[in-house]
Design a protein around this motif. Structure first.
Motif, PDB file in Angstrom:
ATOM      1  N   LEU A  34       0.927  -1.125  -0.111  1.00  0.00           N
ATOM      2  CA  LEU A  34      -0.039   0.036   0.159  1.00  0.00           C
ATOM      3  C   LEU A  34       0.741   1.203   0.199  1.00  0.00           C
ATOM      4  N   GLU A  35       2.085   1.161   0.780  1.00  0.00           N
ATOM      5  CA  GLU A  35       2.719   2.520   0.798  1.00  0.00           C
ATOM      6  C   GLU A  35       3.626   2.573  -0.489  1.00  0.00           C
ATOM      7  N   VAL A  36       3.738   1.518  -1.373  1.00  0.00           N
ATOM      8  CA  VAL A  36       4.269   1.636  -2.658  1.00  0.00           C
ATOM      9  C   VAL A  36       3.314   2.246  -3.513  1.00  0.00           C
ATOM     10  N   LEU A  37       2.053   1.936  -3.526  1.00  0.00           N
ATOM     11  CA  LEU A  37       0.826   2.302  -4.235  1.00  0.00           C
ATOM     12  C   LEU A  37       0.522   3.712  -3.974  1.00  0.00           C
ATOM     13  N   LYS A  38       0.694   4.210  -2.788  1.00  0.00           N
ATOM     14  CA  LYS A  38       0.276   5.391  -2.344  1.00  0.00           C
ATOM     15  C   LYS A  38       1.297   6.616  -3.163  1.00  0.00           C
ATOM     16  N   GLN A  39       2.299   6.044  -3.530  1.00  0.00           N
ATOM     17  CA  GLN A  39       3.263   7.080  -4.360  1.00  0.00           C
ATOM     18  C   GLN A  39       2.804   7.308  -5.490  1.00  0.00           C
ATOM     19  N   TYR A  40       1.968   6.611  -6.026  1.00  0.00           N
ATOM     20  CA  TYR A  40       1.464   6.777  -7.410  1.00  0.00           C
ATOM     21  C   TYR A  40       0.708   8.192  -7.555  1.00  0.00           C
ATOM     22  N   ALA A  41       0.122   8.530  -6.301  1.00  0.00           N
ATOM     23  CA  ALA A  41      -0.672   9.864  -6.126  1.00  0.00           C
ATOM     24  C   ALA A  41      -1.026   9.931  -4.809  1.00  0.00           C
ATOM     25  N   PRO A  42      -0.153  10.548  -4.025  1.00  0.00           N
ATOM     26  CA  PRO A  42      -0.172  10.599  -2.566  1.00  0.00           C
ATOM     27  C   PRO A  42      -1.368  11.313  -1.985  1.00  0.00           C
ATOM     28  N   SER A  43      -1.711  12.259  -2.911  1.00  0.00           N
ATOM     29  CA  SER A  43      -2.794  13.243  -2.191  1.00  0.00           C
ATOM     30  C   SER A  43      -4.234  12.534  -2.638  1.00  0.00           C
ATOM     31  N   GLN A  44      -4.441  11.385  -3.606  1.00  0.00           N
ATOM     32  CA  GLN A  44      -5.669  10.838  -3.778  1.00  0.00           C
ATOM     33  C   GLN A  44      -5.722   9.394  -3.208  1.00  0.00           C
ATOM     34  N   ILE A  45      -4.872   8.808  -2.445  1.00  0.00           N
ATOM     35  CA  ILE A  45      -4.732   7.768  -2.235  1.00  0.00           C
ATOM     36  C   ILE A  45      -4.684   7.537  -0.597  1.00  0.00           C
ATOM     37  N   GLU A  46      -5.660   7.079   0.175  1.00  0.00           N
ATOM     38  CA  GLU A  46      -5.586   6.711   1.740  1.00  0.00           C
ATOM     39  C   GLU A  46      -5.338   5.218   1.619  1.00  0.00           C
ATOM     40  N   ILE A  47      -4.486   4.600   2.645  1.00  0.00           N
ATOM     41  CA  ILE A  47      -4.145   3.658   2.717  1.00  0.00           C
ATOM     42  C   ILE A  47      -4.836   3.068   4.215  1.00  0.00           C
ATOM     43  N   TRP A  48      -5.126   2.026   3.984  1.00  0.00           N
ATOM     44  CA  TRP A  48      -5.877   1.193   5.070  1.00  0.00           C
ATOM     45  C   TRP A  48      -5.397  -0.346   5.258  1.00  0.00           C
ATOM     46  N   PRO A  49      -4.167  -0.648   5.778  1.00  0.00           N
ATOM     47  CA  PRO A  49      -3.463  -1.757   6.076  1.00  0.00           C
ATOM     48  C   PRO A  49      -4.007  -2.999   6.826  1.00  0.00           C
ATOM     49  N   PHE A  50      -5.185  -2.985   6.611  1.00  0.00           N
ATOM     50  CA  PHE A  50      -6.197  -4.075   7.499  1.00  0.00           C
ATOM     51  C   PHE A  50      -6.449  -5.313   6.812  1.00  0.00           C
ATOM     52  N   ASP A  51      -6.631  -6.340   7.658  1.00  0.00           N
ATOM     53  CA  ASP A  51      -7.265  -7.494   7.145  1.00  0.00           C
ATOM     54  C   ASP A  51      -8.882  -7.173   6.999  1.00  0.00           C
ATOM     55  N   ILE A  52      -9.410  -7.600   5.967  1.00  0.00           N
ATOM     56  CA  ILE A  52     -10.829  -7.143   5.907  1.00  0.00           C
ATOM     57  C   ILE A  52     -11.754  -7.898   6.623  1.00  0.00           C
ATOM     58  N   ASN A  53     -11.281  -8.846   7.426  1.00  0.00           N
ATOM     59  CA  ASN A  53     -12.056  -9.571   8.408  1.00  0.00           C
ATOM     60  C   ASN A  53     -11.929  -9.245   9.830  1.00  0.00           C
ATOM     61  N   SER A  54     -11.094  -8.339  10.013  1.00  0.00           N
ATOM     62  CA  SER A  54     -10.763  -7.661  11.189  1.00  0.00           C
ATOM     63  C   SER A  54     -11.758  -6.633  11.975  1.00  0.00           C
ATOM     64  N   ASP A  55     -11.600  -6.487  13.269  1.00  0.00           N
ATOM     65  CA  ASP A  55     -12.585  -5.592  14.032  1.00  0.00           C
ATOM     66  C   ASP A  55     -12.081  -4.162  13.400  1.00  0.00           C
ATOM     67  N   ILE A  56     -10.836  -3.877  13.461  1.00  0.00           N
ATOM     68  CA  ILE A  56     -10.503  -2.468  13.136  1.00  0.00           C
ATOM     69  C   ILE A  56     -10.859  -2.113  11.869  1.00  0.00           C
ATOM     70  N   PHE A  57     -10.926  -2.992  10.674  1.00  0.00           N
ATOM     71  CA  PHE A  57     -11.237  -2.722   9.454  1.00  0.00           C
ATOM     72  C   PHE A  57     -12.654  -2.108   9.435  1.00  0.00           C
ATOM     73  N   PHE A  58     -13.671  -3.024  10.306  1.00  0.00           N
ATOM     74  CA  PHE A  58     -14.825  -2.548  10.375  1.00  0.00           C
ATOM     75  C   PHE A  58     -15.393  -1.307  11.172  1.00  0.00           C
ATOM     76  N   GLU A  59     -14.411  -1.340  12.228  1.00  0.00           N
ATOM     77  CA  GLU A  59     -14.463   0.174  12.832  1.00  0.00           C
ATOM     78  C   GLU A  59     -14.352   1.461  11.883  1.00  0.00           C
ATOM     79  N   HIS A  60     -13.267   1.253  11.251  1.00  0.00           N
ATOM     80  CA  HIS A  60     -12.905   2.306  10.027  1.00  0.00           C
ATOM     81  C   HIS A  60     -14.108   2.538   9.154  1.00  0.00           C
ATOM     82  N   LEU A  61     -14.434   1.299   8.676  1.00  0.00           N
ATOM     83  CA  LEU A  61     -15.537   1.433   7.463  1.00  0.00           C
ATOM     84  C   LEU A  61     -16.947   1.934   8.019  1.00  0.00           C
TER      85      LEU A  61
END
Length: 246
Positions: free
Chosen positions: A47-74
């Protein structure tokens, strides 16, 4: 060749499985069309590498999509214009050899996570006034294939869920569609396609006699996430070179 750079301007789109392959290309294509993208994947480095493609347009969430923290953010999102449920897995083997762990893994990632993520994102999608939900399906959601009972089962489920949800959400102006690719050239499929027997099987099944590229899939996703598809819901765009037409 590409979409207008203002096609998704002002829109916020969340994409799962964004670190590699199809998901990574989808992030870039949405950014190119003007969107602000929330990119979700387990591997922070990707995700950090991907963010460099457009730093102002990409927000990264390094989460497992089945994790509680992901659903809290969502659930913390108040407005979301588009959601692309792209993350998924496969377990290839004859049915008689499939383990309970394989069954549980595929159901959890390919069906349960799609349902739960869509459910959690609904308030934000509805609040957008014209939300678009795209689920990554497969040509295997329309046909059967040897050694792919789990994957076919899961993608048929995605197709059914998407149709039902499209009807349910239509009065609230949220559209739900799927994109259904054939085999796509990625780092994951490359070893499979180096097997001459498997490669022949795939090419024999595709009338166009070529493998899909990640850009082919991403372009369909951008279309369905945009207002160009404002009257399209409850259907699928098959990126399969004619596989399912036979």
């Amino acid at each position: 060749m590409g979409f207008d750079k203002t096609l998704l301007l002002g829109k916020t789109i969340l994409i799962t499985g964004a670190g590699k392959g199809i998901g990574k290309t989808c992030v870039k294509k949405c950014v190119d069309a003007g969107a602000y993208v929330i990119a979700v994947a387990r591997t922070k480095y990707d995700l950090e590498v991907l963010k460099q493609y457009a730093p102002s347009q990409i927000e990264i969430w390094p989460f497992d999509i089945n994790s509680d923290i992901f659903f809290e953010h969502l659930r913390g999102l108040t407005k979301l214009d588009g959601l692309l449920n792209n993350a998924g897995i496969n377990r290839v083997a004859p049915m008689i050899e499939q383990t309970d762990n394989n069954i549980d893994d595929v159901i959890s990632m390919n069906i349960r996570s799609v349902y739960r993520i869509s459910q959690a994102a609904l308030p934000a999608l509805i609040n957008s006034g014209a939300g678009a939900l795209v689920n990554m399906s497969s040509q295997m959601g329309f046909v059967g294939s040897p050694n792919r009972t789990l994957y076919c089962m899961s993608k048929h489920a995605v197709e059914g869920l998407s149709k039902a949800l499209a009807v349910e959400l239509a009065p609230q102006n949220v559209r739900v569609n799927t994109v259904a690719p054939t085999f796509v050239e990625t780092s994951m499929t490359k070893p499979m396609l180096e097997n001459p027997e498997f490669k022949k099987f795939v090419y024999d099944m595709i009338p166009m006699k070529k493998i899909a590229q990640t850009t082919d899939v991403a372009n369909a996703c951008v279309f369905l996430l945009s207002e160009l598809s404002a009257m399209i819901t409850g259907t699928s765009i098959k990126i399969d070179g004619g596989w399912t037409a036979q």
